[in-house]
Write a protein that holds these residues in place. Structure first.
Motif, PDB file in Angstrom:
ATOM      1  N   TYR A  30       0.842  -1.188   0.000  1.00  0.00           N
ATOM      2  CA  TYR A  30       0.000   0.000   0.000  1.00  0.00           C
ATOM      3  C   TYR A  30       0.882   1.244   0.000  1.00  0.00           C
ATOM      4  CZ  TYR A  30      -3.129   3.646   1.645  1.00  0.00           C
ATOM      5  OH  TYR A  30      -3.829   4.822   1.768  1.00  0.00           O
ATOM      6  N   GLY A  32      -0.119   4.562   0.527  1.00  0.00           N
ATOM      7  CA  GLY A  32      -0.527   5.697   1.343  1.00  0.00           C
ATOM      8  C   GLY A  32      -1.245   6.817   0.614  1.00  0.00           C
ATOM      9  N   SER A  36      -3.857  10.885   5.005  1.00  0.00           N
ATOM     10  CA  SER A  36      -3.665  10.738   6.435  1.00  0.00           C
ATOM     11  C   SER A  36      -4.909  10.162   7.102  1.00  0.00           C
ATOM     12  CB  SER A  36      -3.304  12.120   6.982  1.00  0.00           C
ATOM     13  OG  SER A  36      -3.683  12.278   8.287  1.00  0.00           O
ATOM     14  N   TYR A  38      -6.019   7.063   6.958  1.00  0.00           N
ATOM     15  CA  TYR A  38      -6.541   5.849   6.310  1.00  0.00           C
ATOM     16  C   TYR A  38      -5.664   4.658   6.655  1.00  0.00           C
ATOM     17  CZ  TYR A  38      -9.976   8.446   3.678  1.00  0.00           C
ATOM     18  OH  TYR A  38     -11.058   9.221   3.338  1.00  0.00           O
ATOM     19  N   VAL A  39      -6.324   3.565   7.083  1.00  0.00           N
ATOM     20  CA  VAL A  39      -5.642   2.340   7.480  1.00  0.00           C
ATOM     21  C   VAL A  39      -6.149   1.206   6.589  1.00  0.00           C
ATOM     22  CG1 VAL A  39      -5.332   0.702   9.381  1.00  0.00           C
ATOM     23  CG2 VAL A  39      -5.467   3.153   9.856  1.00  0.00           C
ATOM     24  N   VAL A  41      -7.738  -2.026   5.740  1.00  0.00           N
ATOM     25  CA  VAL A  41      -8.631  -2.932   6.455  1.00  0.00           C
ATOM     26  C   VAL A  41      -8.880  -4.222   5.681  1.00  0.00           C
ATOM     27  CG1 VAL A  41      -9.759  -1.155   7.843  1.00  0.00           C
ATOM     28  CG2 VAL A  41     -10.681  -1.722   5.579  1.00  0.00           C
ATOM     29  N   TYR A  53      -6.354  -2.544  -2.555  1.00  0.00           N
ATOM     30  CA  TYR A  53      -6.411  -2.243  -1.122  1.00  0.00           C
ATOM     31  C   TYR A  53      -7.681  -1.490  -0.775  1.00  0.00           C
ATOM     32  CZ  TYR A  53      -1.506  -3.490  -1.056  1.00  0.00           C
ATOM     33  OH  TYR A  53      -0.332  -4.176  -1.172  1.00  0.00           O
ATOM     34  N   THR A  55      -9.102   0.738   2.288  1.00  0.00           N
ATOM     35  CA  THR A  55      -8.677   1.433   3.507  1.00  0.00           C
ATOM     36  C   THR A  55      -9.876   2.131   4.125  1.00  0.00           C
ATOM     37  OG1 THR A  55      -8.094   3.505   2.402  1.00  0.00           O
ATOM     38  CG2 THR A  55      -6.378   1.807   2.518  1.00  0.00           C
ATOM     39  N   ASN A  57     -10.985   5.363   7.106  1.00  0.00           N
ATOM     40  CA  ASN A  57     -10.631   6.448   8.012  1.00  0.00           C
ATOM     41  C   ASN A  57     -11.744   6.558   9.038  1.00  0.00           C
ATOM     42  OD1 ASN A  57     -10.455   9.059   9.225  1.00  0.00           O
ATOM     43  ND2 ASN A  57      -9.119   9.720   7.559  1.00  0.00           N
ATOM     44  N   SER A  58     -11.484   6.156  10.273  1.00  0.00           N
ATOM     45  CA  SER A  58     -12.518   6.140  11.311  1.00  0.00           C
ATOM     46  C   SER A  58     -12.968   7.542  11.705  1.00  0.00           C
ATOM     47  CB  SER A  58     -12.034   5.373  12.544  1.00  0.00           C
ATOM     48  OG  SER A  58     -10.878   5.983  13.070  1.00  0.00           O
TER      49      SER A  58
END
Length: 157
Positions: A30, A32, A36, A38-39, A41, A53, A55, A57-58
């Motif tokens: 990944y 990126g 900023s 974003y993870v 999942v 991918y 991703t 962002n909570s």
């Protein structure tokens, strides 16, 4: 919308996981580009040519999808796809074109709902419907796209 040229080779579906996948020569990582917060999942290989991918962002409740090639090279048709399960196809976030490294990012607000997502690299596609929502089992479809088929037509399987 761009059409792909090749012949249909396989379509496989699994109820709770991957039916089959080709080994990756050097797996994509990944990059990126969703930004900023974003993870990753979820992710899925696209044959032996790359990875798509998903991703999240909570803070914003948004998902993001990026399709990444294993190796940068000459421009090739690529796509990144994201939609909420149950939403019309016309509302899907899609980035497609001829790229050297990755397609996307594409974004969709999806806090607390299931998403469908996928990617295309050349003649290979991976699509995942009904994932990342807790109780609903994921279904993944691998297909080599066929002549005259559009990206949205192939994954309706």
């Amino acid at each position: 919308m761009r059409t792909l040229t090749a012949t249909v080779v396989t379509v496989a579906t699994a109820g709770a996981g991957l039916m089959a996948s080709a080994p990756t020569a050097s797996a994509a990582t990944y990059n990126g580009v969703c930004g900023s917060g974003y993870v990753v999942v979820n992710s899925a290989p696209i044959a032996n040519v790359g990875t798509v991918y998903l991703t999240y962002n909570s803070s914003t409740g948004k998902n993001c999808v990026v399709t990444k090639r294993n190796t940068t090279g000459s421009p090739i048709y690529m796509a990144a796809y994201l939609n909420k399960v149950g939403d019309p196809e016309s509302s899907a976030a899609i980035d497609e074109g001829n790229y050297t490294s990755y397609a996307g990012p594409v974004y969709k607000y999806a806090r607390g709902v299931c998403v469908e997502w996928g990617g295309v690299i050349g003649n290979w596609q991976t699509f995942n419907a009904g994932s990342n929502c807790g109780s609903l089992a994921a279904k993944t479809t691998y297909a080599k796209t066929g002549k005259g088929l559009k990206f949205r037509d192939v994954h309706r399987g």
